[in-house]
Design an enzyme around this catalytic site. Sequence first.
Site, PDB file in Angstrom:
ATOM      1  N   GLU A 172       6.712 -28.481 -17.279  1.00 29.28           N
ATOM      2  CA  GLU A 172       7.592 -27.589 -18.056  1.00 29.28           C
ATOM      3  C   GLU A 172       6.800 -26.544 -18.847  1.00 29.28           C
ATOM      4  O   GLU A 172       7.013 -26.371 -20.061  1.00 29.28           O
ATOM      5  CB  GLU A 172       8.495 -28.405 -18.992  1.00 29.28           C
ATOM      6  N   GLU A 291      12.895 -33.927 -12.546  1.00 31.56           N
ATOM      7  CA  GLU A 291      13.560 -34.572 -13.694  1.00 31.56           C
ATOM      8  C   GLU A 291      15.047 -34.244 -13.593  1.00 31.56           C
ATOM      9  O   GLU A 291      15.417 -33.062 -13.580  1.00 31.56           O
ATOM     10  CB  GLU A 291      13.029 -34.064 -15.029  1.00 31.56           C
TER      11      GLU A 291
HETATM   12  O1  AHR Z   1      12.173 -36.822 -19.577  1.00 29.21           O
HETATM   13  C1  AHR Z   1      12.048 -36.519 -20.933  1.00 29.21           C
HETATM   14  C2  AHR Z   1      11.397 -35.158 -21.168  1.00 29.21           C
HETATM   15  O2  AHR Z   1      12.262 -34.161 -20.726  1.00 29.21           O
HETATM   16  C3  AHR Z   1      10.122 -34.883 -20.441  1.00 29.21           C
HETATM   17  O3  AHR Z   1       9.003 -35.346 -21.111  1.00 29.21           O
HETATM   18  C4  AHR Z   1      10.091 -33.389 -20.382  1.00 29.21           C
HETATM   19  O4  AHR Z   1       9.392 -32.911 -19.269  1.00 29.21           O
HETATM   20  C5  AHR Z   1      11.549 -32.993 -20.386  1.00 29.21           C
HETATM   21  O5  AHR Z   1      11.815 -32.006 -21.312  1.00 29.21           O
END
Ligand code: AHR
Length: 497
Positions: A172, A291
């Site tokens: 990210e 994610e």
């Molecule tokens: O999954 C939780 C968090 O969400 C992760 O660390 C991050 O990459 C995202 O913002």
Amino acid sequence: MKSSITLDKYAPVGQIDERIYGSFIEHLGRAVYTGIYQPGHPSADENGFRQDVIDLINQLNVPIIRYPGGNFVSGFNWEDSIGPKDARPRRLDLAWQTSETNQFGLHEFMQWLDKVHAAPMMAVNLGTRGIDAARNLIEYTNFPKGSYYSDMRRKNGAEAPFNIKTWCLGNEMDGPWQIGHKDAVAYGKLADETAHAMRIVDDTIETVACGSSALTMPTFGSWESTVLDIAYDQVDYLSLHRYYGNQDNDTPNFLAQSLDLDDFISGVVAICDAIKARKHSKKTINLSLDEWNVWYHSNDHDAQDAKWQEHPHKLEDIYNFEDALLVGSMLITMLHHADRLKMACLAQLVNVIAPIMTDENGGAWAQSIFYPFMQVSTLGKGTVLTPIVKSETYGTKEFAAVPYVDGVAVLNDAGDTATVFAVNKSLDTPQEFTIAAGDFQFDQVTLSSQFAGYGLKETNEDGHMRLADNTSYYLADDGVHVTLAPASWNVFQIKVQ
Ligand code: AHR
């Protein structure tokens, strides 16, 4: 209400890459400590790995697991997590403002992966670190022997290289919250140079560059274009992340969010292909949704957490039944994009926005979202058929026309079994649902299951939730006819010719 899905024998979307059923373990909250690793727990093995958790993960059939973060990786020194445990440093994790003991690290993760039959998706730190740390890490993990870092690995007990194939180039990096956040040009150059150096050590790896951390990011689109413009030749997959919540307690709108995911995936595919065309490249960039989940229940609790605790309760969303319905719809959406979506990680796997929860003084249990995920990861194998779904629609504050029924059909590799996944988003009306045979001949229904009959806000701490048989079906000349309960997740398997 009436709805249908027609199985199109001659127009496949694409072969499913089973890595779309991946998941994620981050050094965050109790994912690692008291989640997968708890020496002294009655179910822990000689390595401290909780067997009760391993047993549940094995039911989920997760082929690849992303590690060690997440936001955590952007301040992580991988060297802290190897060697004798009593010599490993205790560090401040700036991302989550907790204390990291490093008692579970790289070797422990690789040993644990064997128990859950999964491959690693390893992230390198492109926040506080860069090319140097990444090239040393891959020398440590993938180089056979005879160099400084490969011999260090052997000294630490792993004679054979770990041969980690899939590498995330940071996490990210478009997000201002990220430690070492960069603009797209700076990140694109760093990702390009890092992947280049890593490939000199091992040219068999594949890399995932950071795309946008959400469709709503102000840099969405331009970020992807700039990063790919710079790093195209060194990137195999572009990531996307997406979480949804029902903060407004508007369930019809909440369940419609799979349409947003659909737009997000289509948009990123279009951008990848535009850059490909502009570069006259023969190479296609595929997607890694590394994610995704529902995430909002724990936000208020987490805002009040004391800092620098060891493995505090963080992001411990307790999922309810409507969350399971959206997770099911998101999985269906992902299957619709099987041609380009090649990896995905349900974020996360244990305790942290997770399908599996543990009690540090007790057992492990499955959340509501466990069930649709388990069924798709186990049964969704083969080729996705072009989804021809007919359904009435409804409108919400964000979406003009939401089909009540989401559906997808998968044909197994042997070509003799079709599996249909479907969600009925109507909260009060059953669906008279037809699975139309198209050019197939249907021989027999071998599975007709439903996840239904629970209150939208019902949760599963006491383990009472179950998949049930749906006995309402009958097989006719034109296909299978079945009633889908209001607010339901449904799976059917049919023997076909
Ligand atoms: O999954 C939780 C968090 O969400 C992760 O660390 C991050 O990459 C995202 O913002």
